[in-house]
Design an enzyme around this catalytic site. Structure first.
Site, mmCIF file in Angstrom:
data_model
loop_
_atom_site.group_PDB
_atom_site.id
_atom_site.type_symbol
_atom_site.label_atom_id
_atom_site.label_comp_id
_atom_site.label_asym_id
_atom_site.label_seq_id
_atom_site.Cartn_x
_atom_site.Cartn_y
_atom_site.Cartn_z
ATOM 1 N N CYS A 49 0.924 -1.488 -0.351
ATOM 2 C CA CYS A 49 0.258 0.027 0.223
ATOM 3 C C CYS A 49 0.830 1.189 -0.213
ATOM 4 O O CYS A 49 1.429 1.479 -0.964
ATOM 5 C CB CYS A 49 -0.803 -0.508 1.310
ATOM 6 S SG CYS A 49 -2.094 1.166 0.997
ATOM 7 N N HIS B 254 -3.130 -5.025 0.777
ATOM 8 C CA HIS B 254 -2.883 -5.456 1.599
ATOM 9 C C HIS B 254 -2.913 -7.134 2.018
ATOM 10 O O HIS B 254 -4.458 -7.803 2.387
ATOM 11 C CB HIS B 254 -3.922 -4.823 2.889
ATOM 12 C CG HIS B 254 -3.876 -2.977 2.867
ATOM 13 N ND1 HIS B 254 -2.649 -2.835 3.569
ATOM 14 C CD2 HIS B 254 -4.500 -2.250 2.647
ATOM 15 C CE1 HIS B 254 -2.625 -0.930 4.231
ATOM 16 N NE2 HIS B 254 -3.685 -0.920 3.136
ATOM 17 N N GLU C 205 -1.846 -9.180 4.391
ATOM 18 C CA GLU C 205 -1.841 -8.856 5.485
ATOM 19 C C GLU C 205 -3.368 -8.420 6.422
ATOM 20 O O GLU C 205 -3.643 -9.083 7.615
ATOM 21 C CB GLU C 205 -0.748 -7.754 6.692
ATOM 22 C CG GLU C 205 -0.933 -6.486 6.947
ATOM 23 C CD GLU C 205 -0.853 -5.709 5.338
ATOM 24 O OE1 GLU C 205 -0.825 -3.998 5.555
ATOM 25 O OE2 GLU C 205 -0.903 -6.014 3.910
#
Length: 173
Positions: free
Chosen positions: A30, A120, A122
């Site tokens: 990002c 993202h 994660e």
């Protein structure tokens, strides 16, 4: 935001250029993706289409077929996103690995072992829901329905596969 102009942002961009010369694997997520795009000669800024938040589908380009990080991923898969800025202009040597209708630069390779992803990997579905809830007012200002976005949130198993693959590339597993 990458465009805030703080001195630490400029220092980090310089550091990224030095790190890139070491031929170590780098994954920018990002903000890091946008920062690398700008550090390596492109341009980051506010996305003209407004923010992209929630779970969205991205599609890999043919360049991903032979990419060290992306080759094991399906042609299309779901990812979690929350961003207002993006890479507006890619550096000359960048290779687009994945895109969607909102952002043509969802995944980019900047060197043999340097990747940036706008999404993202994660995030979990729960974290994505939290981001949507936190941004309800901003989303409304851009005529985006947070209730609809919340209904679209799903699990994204390919994100875990991407992070595991990057860990293998780094020699961590």
């Amino acid at each position: 935001m990458v465009t805030d102009g703080d001195s630490w942002i400029e220092q980090l961009q310089s550091w990224l250029c030095q790190a890139a010369a070491l031929d170590k694997p780098i994954l920018g997520v990002c903000y890091g993706h946008q920062l690398m795009g700008q550090a390596f000669g492109g341009l980051a800024g506010h996305h003209l289409g407004g923010p992209e938040v929630g779970t969205v589908e991205i599609t890999c380009t043919t360049a991903a077929d032979n990419d060290l990080l992306f080759t094991h991923l399906p042609k299309s898969f779901a990812v979690h996103v929350t961003h207002h800025q993006t890479i507006l202009k890619l550096p000359d040597n960048a290779v687009i690995l994945a895109a969607n209708q909102h952002d043509p630069h969802q995944a980019v390779r900047f060197g043999d072992r340097i990747w940036g992803v706008q999404f993202h990997p994660e995030f979990t579905a729960g974290v994505t829901r939290d981001y949507i809830n936190q941004q309800r007012d901003a989303l409304s200002e851009h005529e985006q329905d947070s209730t609809h976005l919340l209904k679209q949130v799903s699990n994204t198993p390919e994100n875990n596969a991407l992070l595991r693959r990057f860990s293998k590339i780094c020699g961590l597993i």
